[in-house]
Enzyme design. Structure first.
Site, mmCIF file in Angstrom:
data_model
loop_
_atom_site.group_PDB
_atom_site.id
_atom_site.type_symbol
_atom_site.label_atom_id
_atom_site.label_comp_id
_atom_site.label_asym_id
_atom_site.label_seq_id
_atom_site.Cartn_x
_atom_site.Cartn_y
_atom_site.Cartn_z
ATOM 1 N N VAL A 34 -73.721 7.775 6.185
ATOM 2 C CA VAL A 34 -72.906 8.615 7.276
ATOM 3 C C VAL A 34 -71.628 9.102 6.682
ATOM 4 C CG1 VAL A 34 -72.303 8.198 9.695
ATOM 5 C CG2 VAL A 34 -74.026 6.660 8.890
ATOM 6 N N CYS A 35 -71.698 10.389 7.317
ATOM 7 C CA CYS A 35 -70.488 11.271 6.929
ATOM 8 C C CYS A 35 -70.184 11.088 5.600
ATOM 9 C CB CYS A 35 -69.523 10.877 8.049
ATOM 10 S SG CYS A 35 -68.004 12.147 8.052
ATOM 11 N N SER A 36 -68.733 10.829 5.405
ATOM 12 C CA SER A 36 -68.361 11.036 3.953
ATOM 13 C C SER A 36 -68.711 9.734 3.110
ATOM 14 C CB SER A 36 -66.761 11.097 3.890
ATOM 15 O OG SER A 36 -66.376 9.899 4.686
ATOM 16 N N THR A 54 -73.144 16.030 3.813
ATOM 17 C CA THR A 54 -72.278 15.113 4.278
ATOM 18 C C THR A 54 -71.410 16.128 5.463
ATOM 19 O OG1 THR A 54 -70.277 13.778 3.780
ATOM 20 C CG2 THR A 54 -70.501 15.939 2.627
ATOM 21 N N ALA A 93 -74.578 14.190 8.364
ATOM 22 C CA ALA A 93 -73.194 14.814 8.138
ATOM 23 C C ALA A 93 -72.199 14.009 8.889
ATOM 24 C CB ALA A 93 -73.547 16.320 8.790
#
Length: 252
Positions: A34-36, A54, A93
């Site tokens: 998830v995300c970074s 990302t 992202a």
């Protein structure tokens, strides 16, 4: 699922964690981020040859640390249950895109009706497909070039089911109605009413493309009220009826 956040860089530099992830990758059915958190997977070499994304602020960093990945800067997540690789290794992202990823996993395992029920329970407007852009094509340029309207433009999509009159918009923006109309025309080149219609139309096309509701329900949810009003808007802007749009572009 590897989460992102302020600790992502330190986690990516942790050799013990990277080794553990590489071992876990051979043991688990799915491995995602998830995300970074994608940066952690990338530093461990787990995104080589994989379609990945990302948060847009970290996109350049992801490209740099994972040149062997197929980086997609314009999607919400890369999970694809029908793909032999992307069904087992995937990324998402920002944080809210992680919710869309989770709903996609629920749908793959337990069916679309349950995934939509979960989305409703979370008070989400809809379950967005992974290939949807991280930015709305309507709202991205306005928030950059219309600073006086930024908060109003961010507020409108959450209120599209309501009767958004110019007076209501003006009150939300703390501006007289005539001033609001002049600012819209000067900074966006359109009227407040036409802008609201465009946002409603975008939401309606998203719902119809995913076949998440009937035309009548979409008309109500998106603030058109009556299906005929929705039909006229579709014909005016897209030269197609809502029903034909759903049949042509809707998910299987």
């Amino acid at each position: 699922l590897v989460p992102g956040g302020d600790g992502a860089d330190a986690a990516a530099a942790d050799r013990a964690l990277r080794d553990w992830l590489c071992h876990a990758a051979t043991q688990v059915q799915r491995l995602g981020s998830v995300c970074s958190g994608a940066l952690v997977l990338a530093h461990a070499g787990l995104l080589d040859g994989v379609h990945a994304t990302t948060h847009w602020l970290r996109m350049a960093q992801l490209r740099q640390c994972s040149p062997a990945s197929q980086i997609d800067s314009d999607c919400l997540h890369t999970y694809n249950p029908a793909h032999p690789v992307q069904s087992r290794r995937f990324t998402s992202a920002g944080v809210t895109a992680g919710i869309d990823l989770a709903l996609a996993l629920v749908e793959a395992d337990l069916g679309r009706p349950l995934a939509l029920a979960v989305a409703r329970h979370l008070v989400m407007f809809m379950r967005r497909p992974g290939g949807q852009a991280q930015f709305s094509p309507l709202l991205t340029p306005e928030t950059q070039h219309a600073p006086r309207l930024t908060q109003l433009l961010e507020w409108i999509p959450s209120q599209i089911a309501q009767d958004l009159t110019v007076e209501q918009l003006a009150a939300q923006a703390c501006l007289p109605p005539r001033t609001l109309a002049r600012v819209f025309q000067r900074e966006l080149g359109t009227t407040p009413a036409r802008y609201v219609e465009r946002v409603r139309l975008e939401a309606a096309t998203a719902l119809l493309s995913q076949r998440q509701a009937s035309v009548a329900t979409v008309a109500r949810l998106c603030g058109f009220g009556h299906p005929e009003t929705l039909r006229r808007s579709f014909q005016r802007h897209l030269a197609i009826s809502p029903q034909a749009f759903a049949e042509r572009f809707g998910a299987g």
